[in-house]
Structures are given as C-alpha cells and as structure tokens.
Write a protein that holds these residues in place. Structure first.
Motif, PDB file in Angstrom:
ATOM      1  N   THR A  27       0.381  28.184  35.839  1.00  0.00           N
ATOM      2  CA  THR A  27       1.630  27.479  36.053  1.00  0.00           C
ATOM      3  C   THR A  27       1.401  25.975  35.930  1.00  0.00           C
ATOM      4  N   GLN A  28       2.220  25.353  35.106  1.00  0.00           N
ATOM      5  CA  GLN A  28       2.108  23.918  34.903  1.00  0.00           C
ATOM      6  C   GLN A  28       2.928  23.183  35.961  1.00  0.00           C
ATOM      7  N   GLU A  29       2.360  22.124  36.487  1.00  0.00           N
ATOM      8  CA  GLU A  29       3.065  21.322  37.468  1.00  0.00           C
ATOM      9  C   GLU A  29       4.062  20.425  36.757  1.00  0.00           C
ATOM     10  N   VAL A  30       5.303  20.498  37.196  1.00  0.00           N
ATOM     11  CA  VAL A  30       6.345  19.713  36.550  1.00  0.00           C
ATOM     12  C   VAL A  30       6.261  18.262  37.035  1.00  0.00           C
ATOM     13  N   ALA A  31       6.793  17.385  36.215  1.00  0.00           N
ATOM     14  CA  ALA A  31       6.815  15.970  36.589  1.00  0.00           C
ATOM     15  C   ALA A  31       7.809  15.750  37.726  1.00  0.00           C
ATOM     16  N   LYS A  32       7.387  15.024  38.742  1.00  0.00           N
ATOM     17  CA  LYS A  32       8.244  14.786  39.898  1.00  0.00           C
ATOM     18  C   LYS A  32       9.261  13.685  39.585  1.00  0.00           C
ATOM     19  N   ARG A  33      10.447  13.859  40.138  1.00  0.00           N
ATOM     20  CA  ARG A  33      11.484  12.853  39.951  1.00  0.00           C
ATOM     21  C   ARG A  33      11.153  11.600  40.755  1.00  0.00           C
ATOM     22  N   PRO A  34      11.687  10.457  40.352  1.00  0.00           N
ATOM     23  CA  PRO A  34      11.422   9.235  41.136  1.00  0.00           C
ATOM     24  C   PRO A  34      11.934   9.325  42.566  1.00  0.00           C
ATOM     25  N   ASP A  35      13.008  10.072  42.778  1.00  0.00           N
ATOM     26  CA  ASP A  35      13.569  10.200  44.124  1.00  0.00           C
ATOM     27  C   ASP A  35      13.109  11.468  44.824  1.00  0.00           C
ATOM     28  N   ALA A  36      11.980  12.036  44.399  1.00  0.00           N
ATOM     29  CA  ALA A  36      11.473  13.271  45.007  1.00  0.00           C
ATOM     30  C   ALA A  36      11.107  13.033  46.468  1.00  0.00           C
ATOM     31  N   LYS A  37      11.373  14.029  47.290  1.00  0.00           N
ATOM     32  CA  LYS A  37      11.044  13.948  48.715  1.00  0.00           C
ATOM     33  C   LYS A  37       9.542  14.127  48.916  1.00  0.00           C
ATOM     34  N   THR A  38       8.990  13.393  49.852  1.00  0.00           N
ATOM     35  CA  THR A  38       7.562  13.414  50.109  1.00  0.00           C
ATOM     36  C   THR A  38       7.269  14.224  51.363  1.00  0.00           C
ATOM     37  N   VAL A  39       6.334  15.157  51.238  1.00  0.00           N
ATOM     38  CA  VAL A  39       5.839  15.928  52.368  1.00  0.00           C
ATOM     39  C   VAL A  39       4.453  15.381  52.699  1.00  0.00           C
ATOM     40  N   LEU A  40       4.298  14.779  53.859  1.00  0.00           N
ATOM     41  CA  LEU A  40       3.037  14.182  54.276  1.00  0.00           C
ATOM     42  C   LEU A  40       2.261  15.179  55.129  1.00  0.00           C
ATOM     43  N   VAL A  41       1.035  15.469  54.726  1.00  0.00           N
ATOM     44  CA  VAL A  41       0.162  16.395  55.449  1.00  0.00           C
ATOM     45  C   VAL A  41      -0.984  15.594  56.043  1.00  0.00           C
ATOM     46  N   ILE A  42      -1.147  15.678  57.368  1.00  0.00           N
ATOM     47  CA  ILE A  42      -2.217  14.962  58.054  1.00  0.00           C
ATOM     48  C   ILE A  42      -2.987  15.946  58.916  1.00  0.00           C
ATOM     49  N   GLY A  43      -4.217  15.567  59.284  1.00  0.00           N
ATOM     50  CA  GLY A  43      -5.037  16.422  60.134  1.00  0.00           C
ATOM     51  C   GLY A  43      -6.487  16.411  59.702  1.00  0.00           C
ATOM     52  N   ASP A  44      -7.169  17.561  59.889  1.00  0.00           N
ATOM     53  CA  ASP A  44      -8.593  17.669  59.578  1.00  0.00           C
ATOM     54  C   ASP A  44      -8.792  18.392  58.252  1.00  0.00           C
ATOM     55  N   PHE A  45      -9.975  19.011  58.072  1.00  0.00           N
ATOM     56  CA  PHE A  45     -10.287  19.657  56.795  1.00  0.00           C
ATOM     57  C   PHE A  45      -9.402  20.866  56.530  1.00  0.00           C
ATOM     58  N   PRO A  74       1.030   2.984  59.898  1.00  0.00           N
ATOM     59  CA  PRO A  74       0.902   2.437  58.541  1.00  0.00           C
ATOM     60  C   PRO A  74       1.021   3.501  57.457  1.00  0.00           C
ATOM     61  N   ILE A  75       0.552   4.708  57.736  1.00  0.00           N
ATOM     62  CA  ILE A  75       0.668   5.770  56.731  1.00  0.00           C
ATOM     63  C   ILE A  75       2.134   6.130  56.489  1.00  0.00           C
ATOM     64  N   LEU A  76       2.916   6.212  57.563  1.00  0.00           N
ATOM     65  CA  LEU A  76       4.339   6.517  57.410  1.00  0.00           C
ATOM     66  C   LEU A  76       5.055   5.412  56.665  1.00  0.00           C
ATOM     67  N   ASP A  77       4.695   4.159  56.929  1.00  0.00           N
ATOM     68  CA  ASP A  77       5.330   3.054  56.211  1.00  0.00           C
ATOM     69  C   ASP A  77       4.994   3.079  54.733  1.00  0.00           C
ATOM     70  N   GLU A  78       3.809   3.521  54.411  1.00  0.00           N
ATOM     71  CA  GLU A  78       3.392   3.543  53.010  1.00  0.00           C
ATOM     72  C   GLU A  78       4.002   4.713  52.245  1.00  0.00           C
ATOM     73  N   GLU A  79       3.978   5.909  52.825  1.00  0.00           N
ATOM     74  CA  GLU A  79       4.422   7.101  52.105  1.00  0.00           C
ATOM     75  C   GLU A  79       5.910   7.369  52.231  1.00  0.00           C
ATOM     76  N   LYS A  80       6.538   6.927  53.327  1.00  0.00           N
ATOM     77  CA  LYS A  80       7.963   7.186  53.590  1.00  0.00           C
ATOM     78  C   LYS A  80       8.293   8.666  53.400  1.00  0.00           C
ATOM     79  N   PRO A  81       7.695   9.534  54.208  1.00  0.00           N
ATOM     80  CA  PRO A  81       7.885  10.977  54.001  1.00  0.00           C
ATOM     81  C   PRO A  81       9.226  11.461  54.518  1.00  0.00           C
ATOM     82  N   ALA A  82       9.669  12.558  53.938  1.00  0.00           N
ATOM     83  CA  ALA A  82      10.862  13.246  54.425  1.00  0.00           C
ATOM     84  C   ALA A  82      10.514  14.255  55.501  1.00  0.00           C
ATOM     85  N   ALA A  83       9.248  14.648  55.587  1.00  0.00           N
ATOM     86  CA  ALA A  83       8.777  15.571  56.618  1.00  0.00           C
ATOM     87  C   ALA A  83       7.271  15.386  56.755  1.00  0.00           C
TER      88      ALA A  83
END
Length: 414
Positions: free
Chosen positions: A94-112, A157-166
């Motif tokens: 499956t090929q990854e499609v190009a994301k739109r400029p206004d695509a919503k960002t899902v930020l994943v944080i934590g360990d390995f 600072p990470i939230l300010d940089e990525e501006k995630p939707a979730a």
C-alpha cells in the motif's frame, strides 16, 4: 668328457638364440586400442552379468544408455509442469498518499512502545490524506526519571510545534524503579510511590488538557517476565483512574494474553490469524503487534478526530446513507433517508392494539380470547386440534351406550 660338455653348452646357447629370433616383436598398444579394449571389456562384463540375472530370475536393471536417454525427457516434463502451475502474484504494498496541507496531526508520545504504536497508527492512516501521525516518543523515558526526561515540562514546546488535533500517550515500561521525592526514596509499588506516580501522571495530563486537546492514554500490555507484568497491571490501574479527568483510557491487556491471562508470544492479529506478536525478549512488539496496538487505539482516536466516516467507527441511524462523507471538512451534501414510524395500532399485531405483556381490554380479538381460554376452537379452523364430534349421534341399543359417539369410535358394550 670335457669336449662333450663344451659342445653341449654351445648347442644350448644356439637353441636359445634361435628361439629369441623366432618370436615376433611386441609393440605397446596405442591409446585408442586401449580405450577400445576397455570399452569392450566393460560391455562384455555388463552383458555377462545381465545374462546371469535373467537366468536367475532377478529383475532386470535399466541400462546405462536408456537411463541417460530418459533423463532429458523427464527434465522437460518437469519444466513443463512448473510452467503450467498458476503463479500467484504477491499483493502490491500500500502506497502512502500525500497528506493535505490542512491534515490533522496525531501526536504520539511516550517510551519505546509508543514508537511502535506510532508505527501502527501510521499504517492505519496511510491512505488517509487528512490525518498525519507524528512520533515524538523517547524510548528510554518514563514518569519516574524526570531528571532524565521531564514529560510535563517538555510537552508544552512539543504541542506548540506540532499543533496536534489529538495526543496519544503510552508510558510506563521503564518505570519499575524508585522515585526520588522530597520525602526521600520511594520504593516501587509502595503507597507513597503510587501516590507520587499518579501525581506526576496528572501533571502530564493537565499540560495537554489545558490546551483543549483530546487525550488518549494507551495502557501497558503483558510481558514475558511475570514480575514485570504484575507491575504493569498496577500501573494500568493508575492510568485508568485518569479517566475521571476526561482521559480516554484504552486497555490493551486482553489482546496480548491467552484465555487464562498468561503472556503469549503468538496470538491472533487484527484479522484473527495466528501471528507472532512479540519479540524473542518478551518485551518488544513485532510489526503485527504494533498494528494490533494501533487497532485498539484506532476507534477512540477516530472519535477524537471527528472522522465519523472512518471504517473503524460504526454508524447507525436513519440519517446515515452508505457512501456519505460525514467528515467536518467534507463538501458533499448530506443525503437524509427518512423512514415511516411503525404505528402501535397496526392491525397486523395479532389483532391487538397493546404491546406484549399488557392486560387485554374487553372486546379484544377472537385470537386473543382463544389464547386465554375464553373460547373453544371451532371446527375447520387452524387452532382446532381435537377430533371433531359427530353431527348425528349413533342410535343406542338396549344394554349399550354410545360411549364411542363422543370420540368418533365404535360403540362399546357395557
């Protein structure tokens, strides 16, 4: 006698000389002659052995010439069969499609483990141009060692940089160690340790919720080491308690244990197929395990993003038409399908105007009266299961009674 011995010696020498001169000269055989001799000798030996086998009744062996002549034919047959066998083409990746400029960002944080979760979510949204997954996990981080990496302080600072939707959090696999608090060193699983650990987790949650961002906390899975699994169960209770503050807790424990609650290395994937989910160390996840982690987080994440048209979110109700795009950024007009409500006074409801279980009112239909035993079934009707009575009773004779007339049988004498 001396002359006689001398003459005898001379005669013997002359005879030997004549014998030598009479023998023809012998020359060494050439290479061709030697090869012909060897071939003929081998052939003769083979024919002799073959004749002996035939005389003794033993099975005849294949000749060397016939065996060599058949091998190319057999190879050709095998090659032909291979060429005729169906060739199943491997599914294209499956090929990854190009994301739109206004695509919503899902930020994943934590360990390995959070990095593996991010990899699985990337696969989930590979074909969705409106969602982008960002992995900002720190493999060796946790909540205990804030001197190594302080998540409540670093998340801003990470939230300010990525501006995630979730935001999706998966932490805890590195937290089996004492906590350095103001009151001293707190040992794991003690009351003080649990209280301090929950306080630090709340700090991280508050830092995200203050910005009005939906937060999903994915719990820890089971591990191969039983002591480690026991600690992860205790940590999951702390994470689950965060749901009181509005955190959507995702419990993945059952997906990585068997029916007895024991750790499994191989188990069902998202399609129910038996695959390897964990690495040989009993800690890390395989690609299938990462995808299974994402499967658990997919539905609450879609809900947080507002992607109601996603395949993982079930839609029901008369206002939904299959094929409609209900995402907030969709320009497709919503097609509404309305259905007529069912009337409670519908005559098809067994002749009754009441719901099941209601007390029947006087004047109900005949069928309802029959069910309650108020009317006997009539002859010829479907509910008449008894034997019909004779219309005209049989004549009675002296000393007999028409006992059988009521049942349609022969009269019985008393």
């Amino acid at each position: 006698m001396g002359w006689f011995k001398t003459a005898l010696r001379c005669l013997c020498g002359l005879a030997a000389l004549v014998a030598v001169l009479a023998v023809p000269s012998v020359q060494a055989p050439t290479a061709a002659q030697a090869q012909a001799f060897d071939g003929a000798a081998v052939r003769e030996l083979y024919n002799r052995a073959r004749k002996q086998r035939m005389e003794q009744g033993r099975p005849q062996q294949r000749s060397y010439t016939r065996e060599r002549s058949r091998k190319p034919q057999q190879r050709a047959t095998r090659t032909k069969r291979r060429s005729q066998s169906p060739v199943v083409a491997a599914p294209a990746p499956t090929q990854e499609v190009a994301k739109r400029p206004d695509a919503k960002t899902v930020l994943v944080i934590g360990d390995f483990l959070a990095s593996g979760l991010a990899e699985g979510l990337t696969t989930v949204f590979r074909e969705d141009a409106g969602v982008r997954v960002v992995d900002r996990a720190n493999g060796s981080s946790g909540i205990v060692r804030d001197d190594f990496y302080n998540w409540p302080a670093e998340i801003g600072p990470i939230l300010d940089e990525e501006k995630p939707a979730a935001v999706v959090i998966m932490l805890g696999s590195n937290d089996r160690q004492p906590i350095k608090a103001e009151s001293g060193l707190l040992e794991p699983r003690t009351a003080g340790w649990t209280e301090e650990y929950g306080r630090r987790a709340n700090l991280l949650v508050t830092a995200v919720q203050e910005r009005g961002i939906p937060l999903i906390w994915v719990g820890m899975p089971a591990f191969k080491q039983s002591a480690l699994s026991s600690d992860m169960l205790a940590n999951n209770d702390i994470y689950r308690s965060l749901s009181r503050t509005g955190v959507d807790f995702v419990d993945v424990w059952d997906g990585f244990v068997d029916e007895n609650g024991a750790f499994i290395t191989t188990g069902p994937d998202i399609n129910g197929q038996q695959v390897r989910l964990r690495g040989s160390d009993g800690i890390n996840m395989t690609a299938a395990g990462k995808r299974k982690l994402a499967f658990y987080a997919e539905k609450p994440l879609q809900k947080a993003l507002g992607n109601a048209a996603a395949a993982s979110v079930g839609l029901a109700g008369p206002a939904y038409t299959p094929g409609s795009d209900l995402r907030p950024d969709s320009q497709q007009p919503l097609r509404v399908v309305r259905t007529v409500p069912i009337s409670l006074a519908d005559p098809t409801l067994d002749g009754s105007a009441e719901l099941l279980g209601a007390d029947p009112a006087p004047g109900d239909g005949v069928d309802l009266q029959i069910r309650q035993g108020r009317e006997q079934p009539r002859s010829g009707r479907a509910d008449s299961f008894g034997v019909e009575k004779r219309a005209t009773p049989l004549p009675e004779a002296d000393g007999t009674a028409s006992i059988g007339s009521a049942t349609g049988g022969e009269p019985v004498s008393r």
